[in-house]
Structures are given as structure tokens and as C-alpha cells.
Design a protein around this motif. Structure first.
Motif, PDB file in Angstrom:
ATOM      1  N   ILE A   1       6.290  49.311 131.501  1.00 23.30           N
ATOM      2  CA  ILE A   1       6.266  47.852 131.556  1.00 23.30           C
ATOM      3  C   ILE A   1       5.725  47.337 130.235  1.00 23.30           C
ATOM      4  CG2 ILE A   1       5.261  45.837 132.712  1.00 23.30           C
ATOM      5  CD1 ILE A   1       5.098  47.606 135.260  1.00 23.30           C
ATOM      6  N   GLY A   2       6.444  46.391 129.644  1.00 20.08           N
ATOM      7  CA  GLY A   2       6.012  45.824 128.367  1.00 20.08           C
ATOM      8  C   GLY A   2       6.407  44.369 128.263  1.00 20.08           C
ATOM      9  N   ALA A   3       5.583  43.599 127.574  1.00 22.85           N
ATOM     10  CA  ALA A   3       5.819  42.165 127.424  1.00 22.85           C
ATOM     11  C   ALA A   3       6.319  41.837 126.033  1.00 22.85           C
ATOM     12  CB  ALA A   3       4.530  41.394 127.704  1.00 22.85           C
ATOM     13  N   GLY A   4       7.283  40.950 125.989  1.00 23.03           N
ATOM     14  CA  GLY A   4       7.756  40.406 124.722  1.00 23.03           C
ATOM     15  C   GLY A   4       6.855  39.237 124.327  1.00 23.03           C
ATOM     16  N   PRO A   5       7.208  38.558 123.257  1.00 21.35           N
ATOM     17  CA  PRO A   5       6.393  37.421 122.827  1.00 21.35           C
ATOM     18  C   PRO A   5       6.591  36.202 123.731  1.00 21.35           C
ATOM     19  CG  PRO A   5       8.303  37.656 121.410  1.00 21.35           C
ATOM     20  CD  PRO A   5       8.316  38.831 122.356  1.00 21.35           C
ATOM     21  N   LEU A   6       5.595  35.336 123.742  1.00 18.91           N
ATOM     22  CA  LEU A   6       5.686  34.066 124.454  1.00 18.91           C
ATOM     23  C   LEU A   6       6.655  33.172 123.692  1.00 18.91           C
ATOM     24  CD1 LEU A   6       4.586  32.136 126.669  1.00 18.91           C
ATOM     25  CD2 LEU A   6       2.865  31.425 125.005  1.00 18.91           C
ATOM     26  N   LYS A   7       7.656  32.634 124.397  1.00 20.93           N
ATOM     27  CA  LYS A   7       8.638  31.759 123.756  1.00 20.93           C
ATOM     28  C   LYS A   7       8.981  30.629 124.725  1.00 20.93           C
ATOM     29  CE  LYS A   7      13.143  31.719 121.572  1.00 20.93           C
ATOM     30  NZ  LYS A   7      14.357  32.460 121.263  1.00 20.93           N
ATOM     31  N   ASP A   8       8.749  29.412 124.297  1.00 21.31           N
ATOM     32  CA  ASP A   8       9.039  28.232 125.118  1.00 21.31           C
ATOM     33  C   ASP A   8       8.337  28.303 126.473  1.00 21.31           C
ATOM     34  OD1 ASP A   8      10.688  27.200 123.070  1.00 21.31           O
ATOM     35  OD2 ASP A   8      12.429  28.289 123.861  1.00 21.31           O
ATOM     36  N   GLY A   9       7.109  28.795 126.502  1.00 18.33           N
ATOM     37  CA  GLY A   9       6.322  28.853 127.733  1.00 18.33           C
ATOM     38  C   GLY A   9       6.663  30.005 128.652  1.00 18.33           C
ATOM     39  N   LEU A  10       7.504  30.922 128.193  1.00 22.41           N
ATOM     40  CA  LEU A  10       7.960  32.023 129.034  1.00 22.41           C
ATOM     41  C   LEU A  10       7.793  33.342 128.289  1.00 22.41           C
ATOM     42  CD1 LEU A  10      11.065  32.056 131.185  1.00 22.41           C
ATOM     43  CD2 LEU A  10      10.907  33.785 129.430  1.00 22.41           C
ATOM     44  N   THR A  11       7.365  34.357 129.016  1.00 18.95           N
ATOM     45  CA  THR A  11       7.273  35.707 128.458  1.00 18.95           C
ATOM     46  C   THR A  11       8.246  36.597 129.203  1.00 18.95           C
ATOM     47  OG1 THR A  11       4.927  35.397 127.947  1.00 18.95           O
ATOM     48  CG2 THR A  11       5.741  37.654 127.978  1.00 18.95           C
ATOM     49  N   ASP A  12       9.077  37.319 128.460  1.00 21.33           N
ATOM     50  CA  ASP A  12       9.996  38.287 129.044  1.00 21.33           C
ATOM     51  C   ASP A  12       9.234  39.602 129.196  1.00 21.33           C
ATOM     52  OD1 ASP A  12      12.236  39.759 129.859  1.00 21.33           O
ATOM     53  OD2 ASP A  12      12.891  40.119 127.809  1.00 21.33           O
ATOM     54  N   VAL A  13       9.015  40.005 130.457  1.00 19.44           N
ATOM     55  CA  VAL A  13       8.340  41.267 130.733  1.00 19.44           C
ATOM     56  C   VAL A  13       9.397  42.233 131.256  1.00 19.44           C
ATOM     57  CG1 VAL A  13       6.552  42.439 132.068  1.00 19.44           C
ATOM     58  CG2 VAL A  13       6.160  40.105 131.228  1.00 19.44           C
ATOM     59  N   LYS A  14       9.553  43.337 130.540  1.00 13.69           N
ATOM     60  CA  LYS A  14      10.597  44.319 130.865  1.00 13.69           C
ATOM     61  C   LYS A  14       9.983  45.517 131.583  1.00 13.69           C
ATOM     62  CE  LYS A  14      13.067  47.692 128.278  1.00 13.69           C
ATOM     63  NZ  LYS A  14      13.635  48.082 126.992  1.00 13.69           N
ATOM     64  N   ALA A  15      10.636  45.910 132.661  1.00 11.21           N
ATOM     65  CA  ALA A  15      10.277  47.144 133.367  1.00 11.21           C
ATOM     66  C   ALA A  15      11.479  48.080 133.282  1.00 11.21           C
ATOM     67  CB  ALA A  15       9.947  46.851 134.826  1.00 11.21           C
ATOM     68  N   SER A  16      11.237  49.306 132.879  1.00 12.58           N
ATOM     69  CA  SER A  16      12.297  50.309 132.865  1.00 12.58           C
ATOM     70  C   SER A  16      11.806  51.532 133.634  1.00 12.58           C
ATOM     71  CB  SER A  16      12.695  50.666 131.431  1.00 12.58           C
ATOM     72  OG  SER A  16      11.602  51.203 130.735  1.00 12.58           O
ATOM     73  N   PHE A  17      12.753  52.224 134.267  1.00 12.02           N
ATOM     74  CA  PHE A  17      12.381  53.352 135.116  1.00 12.02           C
ATOM     75  C   PHE A  17      13.631  54.157 135.456  1.00 12.02           C
ATOM     76  CE2 PHE A  17      13.056  49.464 137.427  1.00 12.02           C
ATOM     77  CZ  PHE A  17      13.965  49.805 138.422  1.00 12.02           C
ATOM     78  N   LYS A  18      13.393  55.396 135.850  1.00 15.97           N
ATOM     79  CA  LYS A  18      14.464  56.233 136.380  1.00 15.97           C
ATOM     80  C   LYS A  18      14.379  56.133 137.893  1.00 15.97           C
ATOM     81  CE  LYS A  18      14.731  59.623 132.662  1.00 15.97           C
ATOM     82  NZ  LYS A  18      14.665  61.055 132.343  1.00 15.97           N
ATOM     83  N   MET A  19      15.458  55.656 138.526  1.00 13.38           N
ATOM     84  CA  MET A  19      15.411  55.482 139.977  1.00 13.38           C
ATOM     85  C   MET A  19      16.330  56.434 140.737  1.00 13.38           C
ATOM     86  SD  MET A  19      17.324  51.941 140.936  1.00 13.38           S
ATOM     87  CE  MET A  19      18.036  52.277 142.528  1.00 13.38           C
ATOM     88  N   TRP A  20      17.091  57.234 140.045  1.00 10.94           N
ATOM     89  CA  TRP A  20      18.004  58.155 140.713  1.00 10.94           C
ATOM     90  C   TRP A  20      17.563  59.604 140.510  1.00 10.94           C
ATOM     91  CZ3 TRP A  20      20.511  55.726 144.171  1.00 10.94           C
ATOM     92  CH2 TRP A  20      20.894  54.398 143.974  1.00 10.94           C
ATOM     93  N   THR A  21      16.268  59.835 140.576  1.00 13.73           N
ATOM     94  CA  THR A  21      15.711  61.155 140.289  1.00 13.73           C
ATOM     95  C   THR A  21      16.059  62.223 141.319  1.00 13.73           C
ATOM     96  OG1 THR A  21      13.658  60.519 141.397  1.00 13.73           O
ATOM     97  CG2 THR A  21      13.793  60.141 139.008  1.00 13.73           C
ATOM     98  N   CYS A  22      16.542  61.828 142.480  1.00  9.28           N
ATOM     99  CA  CYS A  22      16.871  62.807 143.524  1.00  9.28           C
ATOM    100  C   CYS A  22      18.355  63.167 143.530  1.00  9.28           C
ATOM    101  CB  CYS A  22      16.437  62.294 144.892  1.00  9.28           C
ATOM    102  SG  CYS A  22      17.209  60.734 145.381  1.00  9.28           S
TER     103      CYS A  22
END
Length: 178
Positions: free
Chosen positions: A104-125
């Protein structure tokens, strides 16, 4: 005379509240989602139950969910408005595996909003290497309401495109199915 400005600076710094962590609501949603996919259905927790909905999401998102919930994806046992989604909105699926490599990581604040990205592997099985090693990406629009960071929208990213859970809820509220 130098002591007075220094003393004023130190006292002002002591009273400034630390900046709120914009990733906090996303971390909570992702913790719930990760736990859900790592357990059996009986232990499933919904991110849109009243407590997390009111704590982690913006007023605009809550209002859209309330309207969309008037058009549930399935019938409820107690005849109350149900969940408008027939799937997990974070993973954009009804099936999945225990998560791996959640970041999970946050981008910069822009126009009152921060884009927070979550990445993950969900098909591990899954046995197929290409699917098993694929990385899912979800973006959260985080804003500040009443001094607290909250999620204002969720976007699943795939094939260079991003969708909007908020727009989906607005469509559902108008009676336009999934």
C-alpha cells in the motif's frame, strides 16, 4: 533575544497535531479484505457494514451506498436493504485465494485527494503460473473530512483502465443493474 523566538517555535511545534495517515482507511479495508480471502465464508466481514462504512468512507460514498443498497444484488433473510453488490468490490470477484505481497502506498495530495494504491497477488492458489503470479491493483481516492482521512471512491485497475465503485453505486441507485 534569541531565546524568545526559539521558545515560541518550540511551543508552536509542540501543539501542532501530527498529519493523519492517508493510508489508514485503505489499510483497514485491505486488512478486512485480506482476512476475508484467507478464511471461510462464515468469518466474512463486510467493509460496508455500518461501523466500517461510517468510519472509513466519505459522507458522499456512504450516501451513494445507502441509495444503491435499496437495490440489493440478492434477497436478505430479514427483508432489510441488502448489499447492492454480488461480489467483493475490492477484488472485483466472487472467487479468490489468500493474498500475498500486499503493498500500500500513497501518491501526492492533488486537488484535495490522495490516490492510495494497493497491489497484491490474489490468485495464489491457482496452479497456472501466469495467473498465480499476476498482480491485482486497486486505487482508493482518499480525502479528508472533519480532519480524518476517508475513502471517497474505489477504482479497480485492469488493462490500463480504472472503474469507479461510486459510479457503479450511482447506477445501481437508479435501478440500472450490474
Amino acid at each position: 533575544m534569541r531565546v524568545l523566538p526559539l521558545a515560541l517555535f518550540i511551543s508552536m511545534a509542540a501543539f501542532q497535531a501530527p498529519a493523519a495517515d492517508v493510508t489508514a482507511p485503505v489499510r483497514e479495508v485491505m486488512d478486512i479484505t485480506k482476512t476475508n480471502w484467507g478464511t471461510v465464508d462464515a468469518d466474512w466481514k463486510y467493509i460496508f457494514d455500518p461501523a466500517p462504512l461510517s468510519k472509513l468512507f466519505s459522507k458522499r460514498f456512504q450516501a451513494a451506498y445507502k441509495e444503491a443498497a435499496k437495490h440489493p444484488a440478492y434477497d436478505t433473510e430479514n427483508n432489510e436493504p441488502g448489499d447492492p453488490f454480488g461480489y467483493d468490490v475490492v477484488t472485483n470477484s466472487q472467487d479468490g485465494c489468500p493474498f500475498e505481497n500486499l503493498e500500500i502506498g500513497a501518491g501526492p495530495l492533488k486537488d484535495g485527494l490522495t490516490d492510495v494504491k494497493a497491489s497484491f497477488k490474489m490468485w495464489t492458489c491457482i496452479d497456472e503460473a501466469e495467473i498465480k503470479n499476476s498482480v491485482s491493483e486497486v486505487h482508493f481516492d482518499v480525502i479528508t473530512e472533519d480532519g480524518t482521512p476517508v475513502i471517497d471512491d474505489i477504482h479497480r485497475a485492469a488493462d490500463g483502465e480504472r472503474d469507479s465503485v461510486l459510479a457503479e453505486m450511482q447506477s445501481l441507485a437508479k435501478g440500472q443493474g450490474q
